[in-house]
Design an enzyme around this catalytic site. Sequence first.
Site, PDB file in Angstrom:
ATOM      1  N   GLY A   1     -24.470 -22.081   5.426  1.00  0.00           N
ATOM      2  CA  GLY A   1     -25.541 -22.348   6.546  1.00  0.00           C
ATOM      3  C   GLY A   1     -25.610 -21.877   7.962  1.00  0.00           C
TER       4      GLY A   1
ATOM      5  N   ASP B   1     -11.792  -8.330  -1.455  1.00  0.00           N
ATOM      6  CA  ASP B   1     -12.952  -7.875  -1.097  1.00  0.00           C
ATOM      7  C   ASP B   1     -14.218  -7.365  -2.015  1.00  0.00           C
ATOM      8  OD1 ASP B   1     -11.304  -7.094   1.187  1.00  0.00           O
ATOM      9  OD2 ASP B   1     -10.792  -5.098   0.482  1.00  0.00           O
TER      10      ASP B   1
ATOM     11  N   ARG C   1       0.887  -1.135  -0.091  1.00  0.00           N
ATOM     12  CA  ARG C   1       0.086   0.111  -0.064  1.00  0.00           C
ATOM     13  C   ARG C   1       0.970   1.243  -0.264  1.00  0.00           C
ATOM     14  NH1 ARG C   1      -4.550  -2.757   1.170  1.00  0.00           N
ATOM     15  NH2 ARG C   1      -4.378  -4.232   2.689  1.00  0.00           N
TER      16      ARG C   1
ATOM     17  N   GLU D   1     -15.993  -7.286   8.796  1.00  0.00           N
ATOM     18  CA  GLU D   1     -15.276  -6.663   9.574  1.00  0.00           C
ATOM     19  C   GLU D   1     -15.953  -5.255   9.820  1.00  0.00           C
ATOM     20  OE1 GLU D   1     -11.277  -6.208   8.248  1.00  0.00           O
ATOM     21  OE2 GLU D   1     -11.652  -5.937   6.317  1.00  0.00           O
TER      22      GLU D   1
ATOM     23  N   GLY E   1     -12.848  -8.018   4.274  1.00  0.00           N
ATOM     24  CA  GLY E   1     -13.887  -7.221   3.121  1.00  0.00           C
ATOM     25  C   GLY E   1     -13.675  -5.833   3.354  1.00  0.00           C
TER      26      GLY E   1
ATOM     27  N   ARG F   1     -17.877 -18.423  21.271  1.00  0.00           N
ATOM     28  CA  ARG F   1     -16.352 -18.160  20.804  1.00  0.00           C
ATOM     29  C   ARG F   1     -16.455 -17.367  19.539  1.00  0.00           C
ATOM     30  NH1 ARG F   1     -16.352 -20.005  25.284  1.00  0.00           N
ATOM     31  NH2 ARG F   1     -14.867 -21.447  26.118  1.00  0.00           N
TER      32      ARG F   1
HETATM   33  O1  F6P Z   1      -8.136  -5.436   0.987  1.00  0.00           O
HETATM   34  C1  F6P Z   1      -7.726  -6.370   1.317  1.00  0.00           C
HETATM   35  C2  F6P Z   1      -7.765  -6.527   2.855  1.00  0.00           C
HETATM   36  O2  F6P Z   1      -7.462  -7.954   3.368  1.00  0.00           O
HETATM   37  C3  F6P Z   1      -9.219  -6.382   3.837  1.00  0.00           C
HETATM   38  O3  F6P Z   1     -10.179  -7.282   3.593  1.00  0.00           O
HETATM   39  C4  F6P Z   1      -8.725  -5.799   4.802  1.00  0.00           C
HETATM   40  O4  F6P Z   1      -9.764  -5.004   5.344  1.00  0.00           O
HETATM   41  C5  F6P Z   1      -7.238  -5.137   4.636  1.00  0.00           C
HETATM   42  O5  F6P Z   1      -6.674  -5.810   3.363  1.00  0.00           O
HETATM   43  C6  F6P Z   1      -6.015  -5.564   5.599  1.00  0.00           C
HETATM   44  O6  F6P Z   1      -4.988  -4.902   5.379  1.00  0.00           O
HETATM   45  P1  F6P Z   1      -3.575  -5.278   6.158  1.00  0.00           P
HETATM   46  O7  F6P Z   1      -3.016  -6.483   5.402  1.00  0.00           O
HETATM   47  O8  F6P Z   1      -2.943  -3.948   5.721  1.00  0.00           O
HETATM   48  O9  F6P Z   1      -3.940  -5.600   7.458  1.00  0.00           O
END
Ligand code: F6P
Length: 327
Positions: A192, A134, A78, A229, A177, A251
């Site tokens: 399910g 995602d 990134r 998430e 996601g 859990r």
């Molecule tokens: O965009 C893919 C993803 O795995 C998302 O689902 C998640 O929110 C994010 O990247 C996690 O980012 P990182 O790998 O930087 O923790």
Amino acid sequence: MINNTTVKRVAILCSGGDCAGMNPAVKQFTEYATARGLEPYGINMGLAGLFRGDITPLGYHDVSGIVYRGGTILGSSRFPEFHDPEIRKVAAEQLRRHQIDSLVVLGGNGSFLALECLRRECGVSVVGLPATIDNDVYGSEMALGVDTSLNVIRHCLDSIRDTASSFHRAFVVETMGRDCGYLAIITALTSGAEVCLVPEVEFDITAIENRLRGEIENGRTYLTAIVSEAVDGGAQMLTEVIESRLKMACRTTVLGHVQRGGSPTVADRLNAFEMITIAVDELLAGRESFAVLSQSGRWVPVQLIDIVARVISIPPNLLSMAHRLAN
Ligand code: F6P
């Protein structure tokens, strides 16, 4: 603009979260571009690597034996710094230095936006290929990596159901996601699950509680719930509700980055091959600045400008199925 008469250099990079299918895409890019008379290059570590000029030629030997491997041999990153025009200027200069006139990017919305800026400012021809678990690229039904991720999650859910049913417990499973609930909805439907919470569907926790209480009184001994998430309160909130109000041991399992790995499924390998083939063919036909998207089950080229900075919406039929699991 590329034409058939001159050998041109094309480069590929992976941007943002890595996903299964990137390696088959890099392989097909290298082999198909070479077969069509182009010179393929790979950019290591995504947009950060482009900025640094970490660019190398790709040949058959570089991509042999990678089709079954998850992740990406090129690496990804990134690189929010790319939003800065000065940084993009350096990136464009790196491409010029290597005489690369087209750039293929495997990534998501954020990367496509950065690409569109690069094209506007520096005249580099760019191609965006949706590659993110995602599944949140506007205009595309599918992205590379989604099918593999769903299968990894399905395997986890099947295992969790084994222990949940044996121990008479509830399990709340959090899926990735980002802001998109696609993975959670498909998982809930295909494994399910009794509950599914996603950002796109309003949920009623009292209604869920009453429904589950009725089912428990009717003999339900265990349950599974999927929470995406980005949901407010998240998996922890639902776990507490199940324990405190329904008195069922519960859990929480946060699946995390296992969802990003794994050997690409047949569907992801085939998707990778198809989108790359179209990308190279379209570049050779002279098209500039486009994405290859899945529409009505086919991969088609679409102008990049029409999709960047737009927010995807999950198909209404999936949302209405998810609605039942959120009430
Ligand atoms: O965009 C893919 C993803 O795995 C998302 O689902 C998640 O929110 C994010 O990247 C996690 O980012 P990182 O790998 O930087 O923790």
